[in-house]
Design a protein around this motif. Structure first.
Motif, PDB file in Angstrom:
ATOM      1  N   ALA A   1      38.601  33.805  55.566  1.00 15.43           N
ATOM      2  CA  ALA A   1      38.317  34.132  54.167  1.00 15.43           C
ATOM      3  C   ALA A   1      36.815  34.257  53.970  1.00 15.43           C
ATOM      4  N   ILE A   2      36.440  35.091  53.000  1.00 16.19           N
ATOM      5  CA  ILE A   2      35.017  35.343  52.754  1.00 16.19           C
ATOM      6  C   ILE A   2      34.708  35.230  51.271  1.00 16.19           C
ATOM      7  N   ALA A   3      33.610  34.550  50.952  1.00 14.78           N
ATOM      8  CA  ALA A   3      33.105  34.482  49.578  1.00 14.78           C
ATOM      9  C   ALA A   3      31.787  35.252  49.544  1.00 14.78           C
ATOM     10  N   TYR A   4      31.499  35.846  48.406  1.00  7.74           N
ATOM     11  CA  TYR A   4      30.301  36.687  48.299  1.00  7.74           C
ATOM     12  C   TYR A   4      29.599  36.436  46.979  1.00  7.74           C
ATOM     13  N   THR A   5      28.272  36.303  47.010  1.00  6.14           N
ATOM     14  CA  THR A   5      27.496  36.105  45.791  1.00  6.14           C
ATOM     15  C   THR A   5      27.150  37.468  45.193  1.00  6.14           C
ATOM     16  N   SER A   6      27.902  37.863  44.201  1.00  4.45           N
ATOM     17  CA  SER A   6      27.739  39.157  43.541  1.00  4.45           C
ATOM     18  C   SER A   6      26.919  38.974  42.264  1.00  4.45           C
ATOM     19  N   ILE A   7      27.123  39.845  41.306  1.00  9.29           N
ATOM     20  CA  ILE A   7      26.375  39.790  40.049  1.00  9.29           C
ATOM     21  C   ILE A   7      27.353  39.790  38.879  1.00  9.29           C
ATOM     22  N   LEU A   8      26.968  39.180  37.791  1.00 15.23           N
ATOM     23  CA  LEU A   8      27.828  39.042  36.621  1.00 15.23           C
ATOM     24  C   LEU A   8      28.445  40.374  36.206  1.00 15.23           C
ATOM     25  N   ARG A   9      29.769  40.377  36.081  1.00 15.46           N
ATOM     26  CA  ARG A   9      30.554  41.564  35.693  1.00 15.46           C
ATOM     27  C   ARG A   9      30.127  42.790  36.519  1.00 15.46           C
ATOM     28  N   ALA A  10      30.119  42.623  37.815  1.00 12.46           N
ATOM     29  CA  ALA A  10      29.658  43.686  38.716  1.00 12.46           C
ATOM     30  C   ALA A  10      30.410  44.993  38.511  1.00 12.46           C
ATOM     31  N   ASP A  11      31.677  44.913  38.150  1.00 12.84           N
ATOM     32  CA  ASP A  11      32.478  46.126  38.011  1.00 12.84           C
ATOM     33  C   ASP A  11      32.077  46.977  36.817  1.00 12.84           C
TER      34      ASP A  11
ATOM     35  N   ALA B   1      36.673  35.533  47.682  1.00 13.03           N
ATOM     36  CA  ALA B   1      36.254  35.007  46.381  1.00 13.03           C
ATOM     37  C   ALA B   1      34.952  35.716  46.027  1.00 13.03           C
ATOM     38  N   LEU B   2      34.944  36.379  44.896  1.00 12.32           N
ATOM     39  CA  LEU B   2      33.738  37.062  44.433  1.00 12.32           C
ATOM     40  C   LEU B   2      33.052  36.170  43.410  1.00 12.32           C
ATOM     41  N   LEU B   3      31.917  35.646  43.788  1.00 10.68           N
ATOM     42  CA  LEU B   3      31.150  34.753  42.920  1.00 10.68           C
ATOM     43  C   LEU B   3      30.134  35.608  42.168  1.00 10.68           C
ATOM     44  N   ARG B   4      30.509  36.067  40.995  1.00 10.34           N
ATOM     45  CA  ARG B   4      29.644  36.957  40.224  1.00 10.34           C
ATOM     46  C   ARG B   4      28.636  36.133  39.430  1.00 10.34           C
ATOM     47  N   ASN B   5      27.527  35.849  40.064  1.00  9.92           N
ATOM     48  CA  ASN B   5      26.502  34.986  39.475  1.00  9.92           C
ATOM     49  C   ASN B   5      25.699  35.702  38.406  1.00  9.92           C
ATOM     50  N   GLY B   6      25.486  34.995  37.305  1.00  9.69           N
ATOM     51  CA  GLY B   6      24.570  35.480  36.296  1.00  9.69           C
ATOM     52  C   GLY B   6      23.132  35.239  36.750  1.00  9.69           C
ATOM     53  N   TRP B   7      22.194  35.392  35.836  1.00  8.54           N
ATOM     54  CA  TRP B   7      20.770  35.212  36.161  1.00  8.54           C
ATOM     55  C   TRP B   7      20.481  33.757  36.464  1.00  8.54           C
TER      56      TRP B   7
ATOM     57  N   ARG C   1      32.003  24.427  46.265  1.00 13.81           N
ATOM     58  CA  ARG C   1      33.356  24.050  45.843  1.00 13.81           C
ATOM     59  C   ARG C   1      34.369  25.127  46.208  1.00 13.81           C
ATOM     60  N   VAL C   2      34.023  26.381  45.951  1.00  8.98           N
ATOM     61  CA  VAL C   2      34.940  27.464  46.283  1.00  8.98           C
ATOM     62  C   VAL C   2      35.158  27.525  47.787  1.00  8.98           C
ATOM     63  N   LEU C   3      34.089  27.369  48.545  1.00  8.94           N
ATOM     64  CA  LEU C   3      34.189  27.474  49.995  1.00  8.94           C
ATOM     65  C   LEU C   3      35.090  26.383  50.580  1.00  8.94           C
ATOM     66  N   THR C   4      35.038  25.185  50.010  1.00 10.37           N
ATOM     67  CA  THR C   4      35.771  24.057  50.594  1.00 10.37           C
ATOM     68  C   THR C   4      37.079  23.725  49.895  1.00 10.37           C
TER      69      THR C   4
ATOM     70  N   TYR D   1      35.228  35.229  40.109  1.00  8.69           N
ATOM     71  CA  TYR D   1      34.657  34.226  39.205  1.00  8.69           C
ATOM     72  C   TYR D   1      33.457  34.841  38.494  1.00  8.69           C
ATOM     73  N   GLU D   2      33.495  34.848  37.161  1.00  6.09           N
ATOM     74  CA  GLU D   2      32.353  35.299  36.364  1.00  6.09           C
ATOM     75  C   GLU D   2      31.559  34.046  35.990  1.00  6.09           C
ATOM     76  N   LEU D   3      30.406  33.863  36.616  1.00  4.57           N
ATOM     77  CA  LEU D   3      29.678  32.602  36.518  1.00  4.57           C
ATOM     78  C   LEU D   3      28.376  32.759  35.742  1.00  4.57           C
ATOM     79  N   ALA D   4      28.188  31.905  34.751  1.00  2.07           N
ATOM     80  CA  ALA D   4      26.985  31.961  33.912  1.00  2.07           C
ATOM     81  C   ALA D   4      26.778  30.601  33.246  1.00  2.07           C
ATOM     82  N   GLY D   5      25.597  30.421  32.677  1.00  2.00           N
ATOM     83  CA  GLY D   5      25.283  29.162  32.013  1.00  2.00           C
ATOM     84  C   GLY D   5      26.055  28.969  30.726  1.00  2.00           C
ATOM     85  N   ASP D   6      26.231  27.725  30.346  1.00  2.00           N
ATOM     86  CA  ASP D   6      26.951  27.402  29.107  1.00  2.00           C
ATOM     87  C   ASP D   6      26.188  27.846  27.874  1.00  2.00           C
ATOM     88  N   GLU D   7      24.855  27.706  27.918  1.00  2.00           N
ATOM     89  CA  GLU D   7      24.034  27.998  26.747  1.00  2.00           C
ATOM     90  C   GLU D   7      23.180  29.236  27.004  1.00  2.00           C
TER      91      GLU D   7
END
Length: 283
Positions: free
Chosen positions: A98-108, A133-139, A180-183, A192-198
């Motif tokens: 399996a492969i996880a990748y650090t992408s960008i927020l809402r890459a599509d 697992a696509l880890l779509r990281n925000g800024w 966490r995703v990796l393990t 996963y669309e990942l961004a800060g709470d605030e």
């Protein structure tokens, strides 16, 4: 075993640290262009292997025995698609499960120019047939705080984001999510669309700098062209200045805003507040 590419980089280092808090070091493989840069990790029991995105023929042997791979996106904008494709092909050849990748927020759907190579990489991962697992990281908040000292010295934060809100998080929050995703996660082809709470504006960021430093700092909004020229004026290469200015201007329309709270749900705690990262940076 769990492998991390770019393990000597700012995010990669933090992912390795997060993994060390979860699993035995002998199950972690740090993949780096120059193993000497992570000699300290080797001393702690982490397996270190040479791994150069541009040396495609050497990649599969370096992935021997790896079950799950975190592909941290290359820092070489313009070369990422070919580099990432080489890693994906090597992972298939080596039998990575399996492969996880650090992408960008809402890459599509992101209008950011930086999203183009991420979309292509996501497509290559899907086409590989491997669970992912696509880890779509925000800024990262650190995208701003890296120039905090200069902003305080000149009393100004500059950009072309207007009143656009940015849902940034600390780099360590994204690293913890990746570990966490990796393990833990099933990694059954999930996004996963990942961004800060605030979220915050750049005026909010300037105010945070002022509060933490005790000195006046304001936000100065510019046109994209003027911001690019300003970045070139402080020594940034033209192509990099253009990318940063385009990203800043595009963020004015909400490209870096997200209120889904997937990151905090994934790591099991609130994301690190802007003010905390600013104080830590100035300390």
């Amino acid at each position: 075993m769990y492998a991390v590419t770019g393990a000597s980089g700012q995010l990669g280092r933090l992912v390795i640290e997060a993994l060390l808090g979860r699993i035995e070091p002998g199950k972690i493989v740090a993949l780096v262009r120059d193993p000497a840069r992570v000699a300290d990790l080797s001393a702690r029991g982490v397996i270190v292997r040479a791994f150069d995105y541009d040396e495609a023929g050497t990649l599969a042997p370096a992935l021997a025995g790896v079950e799950r791979l975190l592909l941290i996106s290359s820092s070489e904008v313009g070369k990422r698609v070919a580099q990432h494709a080489a890693v994906i092909e090597a992972a298939k050849t080596a039998g990575v499960s399996a492969i996880a990748y650090t992408s960008i927020l809402r890459a599509d759907s992101s209008p950011l120019g930086l999203a183009v190579e991420h979309r292509a990489t996501e497509a290559a991962i899907r086409a590989s047939g491997m669970p992912y697992a696509l880890l779509r990281n925000g800024w990262y908040i650190e995208n701003y705080t890296m120039s905090a000292a200069a902003s305080i010295e000149h009393g100004a934060v500059i950009g072309s984001t207007g009143e656009g809100r940015i849902s940034a998080a600390a780099r360590r929050d994204y690293a913890e999510a990746a570990a966490r995703v990796l393990t833990d996660a099933a990694m059954t082809s999930q996004v996963y669309e990942l961004a800060g709470d605030e979220s915050f504006t750049l005026a909010d960021y300037a105010a945070a700098l002022a509060t933490a430093s005790g000195r006046p700092v304001t936000y100065v909004n510019m046109s994209e062209a003027a911001y690019r020229e300003a970045l070139e004026g402080i020594g940034l290469p033209g192509p990099l200045a253009a990318i940063l200015a385009e990203s800043s201007a595009t963020a004015a329309g909400g490209a870096l805003f997200d209120d889904g709270h997937e990151l905090s749900a994934l790591i099991g705690r609130a994301t690190t507040p802007l003010a905390t990262v600013v104080r830590e940076t100035l300390r």
